[in-house]
Design a protein around this motif. Sequence first.
Motif, PDB file in Angstrom:
ATOM      1  N   TYR A 238       0.808  -1.223   0.000  1.00 36.11           N
ATOM      2  CA  TYR A 238       0.000   0.000   0.000  1.00 36.11           C
ATOM      3  C   TYR A 238       0.844   1.278   0.000  1.00 36.11           C
ATOM      4  CZ  TYR A 238      -3.907   3.108   1.332  1.00 36.11           C
ATOM      5  OH  TYR A 238      -4.845   4.112   1.388  1.00 36.11           O
ATOM      6  N   PRO A 239       1.868   1.403   0.850  1.00 33.86           N
ATOM      7  CA  PRO A 239       2.680   2.630   0.823  1.00 33.86           C
ATOM      8  C   PRO A 239       3.316   2.903  -0.537  1.00 33.86           C
ATOM      9  CG  PRO A 239       3.101   1.400   2.833  1.00 33.86           C
ATOM     10  CD  PRO A 239       2.280   0.507   1.953  1.00 33.86           C
ATOM     11  N   ALA A 240       3.721   1.841  -1.234  1.00 36.75           N
ATOM     12  CA  ALA A 240       4.321   2.028  -2.563  1.00 36.75           C
ATOM     13  C   ALA A 240       3.304   2.616  -3.531  1.00 36.75           C
ATOM     14  CB  ALA A 240       4.847   0.697  -3.090  1.00 36.75           C
ATOM     15  N   HIS A 241       2.049   2.192  -3.406  1.00 33.32           N
ATOM     16  CA  HIS A 241       0.992   2.751  -4.256  1.00 33.32           C
ATOM     17  C   HIS A 241       0.787   4.233  -3.944  1.00 33.32           C
ATOM     18  CE1 HIS A 241      -2.810   2.969  -6.499  1.00 33.32           C
ATOM     19  NE2 HIS A 241      -3.257   3.679  -5.477  1.00 33.32           N
ATOM     20  N   LEU A 242       0.742   4.573  -2.662  1.00 30.96           N
ATOM     21  CA  LEU A 242       0.577   5.973  -2.266  1.00 30.96           C
ATOM     22  C   LEU A 242       1.724   6.824  -2.801  1.00 30.96           C
ATOM     23  CD1 LEU A 242      -0.575   5.440   1.427  1.00 30.96           C
ATOM     24  CD2 LEU A 242      -1.961   6.410  -0.414  1.00 30.96           C
ATOM     25  N   ARG A 243       2.925   6.298  -2.674  1.00 30.22           N
ATOM     26  CA  ARG A 243       4.107   7.026  -3.147  1.00 30.22           C
ATOM     27  C   ARG A 243       4.034   7.248  -4.664  1.00 30.22           C
ATOM     28  NH1 ARG A 243       7.305   3.754  -1.146  1.00 30.22           N
ATOM     29  NH2 ARG A 243       7.322   4.691   0.927  1.00 30.22           N
ATOM     30  N   LYS A 244       3.538   6.246  -5.377  1.00 25.24           N
ATOM     31  CA  LYS A 244       3.468   6.328  -6.836  1.00 25.24           C
ATOM     32  C   LYS A 244       2.427   7.347  -7.289  1.00 25.24           C
ATOM     33  CE  LYS A 244       2.487   3.546 -10.950  1.00 25.24           C
ATOM     34  NZ  LYS A 244       2.111   2.190 -11.451  1.00 25.24           N
TER      35      LYS A 244
END
Length: 248
Positions: A238-244
């Motif tokens: 999930y954090p990687a999606h937010l960062r993207k």
Amino acid sequence: MPEALLDSIQNLYIMKIKNKKMKLKIYVMVFLLAVISCAKAQESSSSKDRTKTVLLINAHLTYKGLSEGTLNKSFYEEAKKFFISAGYHILETKISDGYDVDKEVEKHMLADIIVLQTPVNWESTPWIYKKYVDDVFTSAMFSKKFLNGDGRSAQDPSRQYGTGGNMQGKKFMLCATWNAPEESFNDPSQLVFKGKSADDALFNVAVNYTFVGYEVLAGYHCYDIFHNKHIKEDLKKYPAHLRKVLTL
């Protein structure tokens, strides 16, 4: 001060302008340009340095023995942890705890991004979220904080429906938990969603934000939650999606 302005000032010494009034006008013009340029640079720097704000909304509604809210709380807390680490100011609303409409309107005005955490109950959000939107958006419509009408104009027929929003520059994203399996989406042969993506299936949720000027970001979805053996992995991703989607 930009180099172009410095060059302009230096050129005044090189140019042999005998007319004193003309020379004075040029000096004043260059000075004003320098002031405007510096002000814009400071404004840009201030905007970049300003602490951004996120409003996290938890739309879960508890059904004892069926939906206790643990999973949605986990995604909610993961998002909160991410935004804290990114230096955001955090605003929070748990709809089932109750809310003050005026304060919710103000939270939307302050927030740069709204993140909605929701379970999908009968192919939509819990009813308390629809009531929340009706309460908050209707209040902000009457106060003209979120929008000024629906955008159409008798004076300008080219103005489209949905262009009356005041919230440009803000962003909205949803994170949803589904009983539906991932393979039921993006496949025209599937009976229920007929080729739609999960974001398409929840179009009615995000479109309210589009209507008032928000940019809607790609959502994050956790599928098949009663049989999914990869929920921990979904949480970690999930954090990687937010960062993207936020380009952080």
